[in-house]
Write a protein that holds these residues in place. Structure first.
Motif, PDB file in Angstrom:
ATOM      1  N   MET A  61      -8.557  -0.165  10.001  1.00 38.83           N
ATOM      2  CA  MET A  61      -7.625  -1.205  10.148  1.00 38.83           C
ATOM      3  C   MET A  61      -7.813  -1.963  10.833  1.00 38.83           C
ATOM      4  O   MET A  61      -8.018  -1.929  11.896  1.00 38.83           O
ATOM      5  CB  MET A  61      -6.334  -0.588  10.052  1.00 38.83           C
ATOM      6  N   ARG A  88      -0.973  -1.028  -2.906  1.00 34.34           N
ATOM      7  CA  ARG A  88      -2.000  -1.195  -2.000  1.00 34.34           C
ATOM      8  C   ARG A  88      -1.615  -2.139  -0.979  1.00 34.34           C
ATOM      9  O   ARG A  88      -0.944  -3.293  -1.190  1.00 34.34           O
ATOM     10  CB  ARG A  88      -3.401  -1.610  -2.501  1.00 34.34           C
ATOM     11  N   TYR A 106      -2.769  -5.543   1.444  1.00 31.86           N
ATOM     12  CA  TYR A 106      -3.861  -6.438   1.373  1.00 31.86           C
ATOM     13  C   TYR A 106      -3.694  -7.096   2.740  1.00 31.86           C
ATOM     14  O   TYR A 106      -2.697  -7.348   3.510  1.00 31.86           O
ATOM     15  CB  TYR A 106      -3.678  -7.282   0.477  1.00 31.86           C
ATOM     16  N   PRO A 130      -8.100  -6.224  -0.343  1.00 29.43           N
ATOM     17  CA  PRO A 130      -7.406  -4.884  -0.310  1.00 29.43           C
ATOM     18  C   PRO A 130      -7.923  -4.186   1.154  1.00 29.43           C
ATOM     19  O   PRO A 130      -9.000  -4.170   1.599  1.00 29.43           O
ATOM     20  CB  PRO A 130      -7.915  -4.079  -1.577  1.00 29.43           C
ATOM     21  N   ALA A 131      -6.854  -3.885   1.837  1.00 29.83           N
ATOM     22  CA  ALA A 131      -7.309  -3.048   3.125  1.00 29.83           C
ATOM     23  C   ALA A 131      -8.137  -2.090   2.939  1.00 29.83           C
ATOM     24  O   ALA A 131      -8.718  -1.593   3.927  1.00 29.83           O
ATOM     25  CB  ALA A 131      -5.890  -2.745   3.782  1.00 29.83           C
ATOM     26  N   ASP A 132      -8.115  -1.236   1.997  1.00 30.99           N
ATOM     27  CA  ASP A 132      -8.905  -0.100   1.515  1.00 30.99           C
ATOM     28  C   ASP A 132     -10.066  -0.330   0.610  1.00 30.99           C
ATOM     29  O   ASP A 132     -10.714   0.449   0.087  1.00 30.99           O
ATOM     30  CB  ASP A 132      -8.014   0.913   0.910  1.00 30.99           C
ATOM     31  N   ASN A 133     -10.378  -1.699   0.784  1.00 28.08           N
ATOM     32  CA  ASN A 133     -11.757  -2.298  -0.124  1.00 28.08           C
ATOM     33  C   ASN A 133     -12.861  -1.427   0.518  1.00 28.08           C
ATOM     34  O   ASN A 133     -13.246  -1.406   1.651  1.00 28.08           O
ATOM     35  CB  ASN A 133     -11.887  -3.749   0.178  1.00 28.08           C
ATOM     36  N   ASP A 134     -13.552  -0.993  -0.695  1.00 34.80           N
ATOM     37  CA  ASP A 134     -15.070  -0.457  -0.435  1.00 34.80           C
ATOM     38  C   ASP A 134     -16.270  -0.868  -1.098  1.00 34.80           C
ATOM     39  O   ASP A 134     -17.266  -0.465  -1.119  1.00 34.80           O
ATOM     40  CB  ASP A 134     -14.928   1.267  -0.749  1.00 34.80           C
TER      41      ASP A 134
END
Length: 165
Positions: free
Chosen positions: A1, A33, A35, A51-55
């Motif tokens: 993060m 989610r 962002y 998105p903070a969990d973007n992959d």
């Protein structure tokens, strides 16, 4: 993060500052989610939502001031990158920029500047592909180093161009 206030590199969008971490109420956003709300350095009036969990897109912190100084110190010693297959040139260029390794970017800029000089010496102009990627690499490298060191981007650019020529 990342934290609010952090400068990050957000894929091809370049340097952005994290100004908020939230569940945005915008169409198309998944409310479950978190962002990042980002302000790009290039267009400060814009807002990007990631998105903070973007992959899918590379998100990374901007290098530190010490890392930036080390890259500038090493720039003179780095050899130009070798790109031998003209048919795969565009793919190779995209991979280098996607990689995010700033030392590799210096080598990339050196290779493009060398290629530009060779073409000019033979009476030809730089190709549009080479010119486009050279500008992208220069902008990305110089912007990141300038932000990391708190220096003027144009001064960093002049130094990079001098050592890469």
């Amino acid at each position: 993060m990342f934290d609010i206030g952090d400068y990050i590199v957000y894929g091809q969008n370049g340097i952005c500052q994290v100004v908020d971490i939230t569940h945005p109420e915008i169409s198309g956003a998944d409310n479950s989610r978190l962002y990042y709300v980002l302000i790009p350095e290039k267009t400060r009036e814009s807002r990007l939502f990631c998105p903070a969990d973007n992959d899918k897109i590379i998100l990374r912190k901007v290098v530190t001031a010490d890392e930036a100084r080390s890259i500038l110190d090493d720039a003179k010693k780095l050899e130009p990158m070798s790109i031998t297959n003209d048919r795969l040139r565009d793919d190779n260029y995209r991979q280098v920029l996607k990689n995010g390794d700033l030392r590799l970017w210096v080598q990339f800029i050196k290779a493009l500047m060398l290629r530009k000089k060779e073409r000019e010496d033979s009476g030809k102009k730089i190709t549009s592909t080479d010119e486009r990627y050279l500008k992208i690499a220069e902008e990305g490298l110089c912007s990141e180093l300038a932000i990391a060191m708190g220096e003027d981007k144009n001064e960093i650019k002049q130094y990079i161009l001098a050592v890469c020529a």
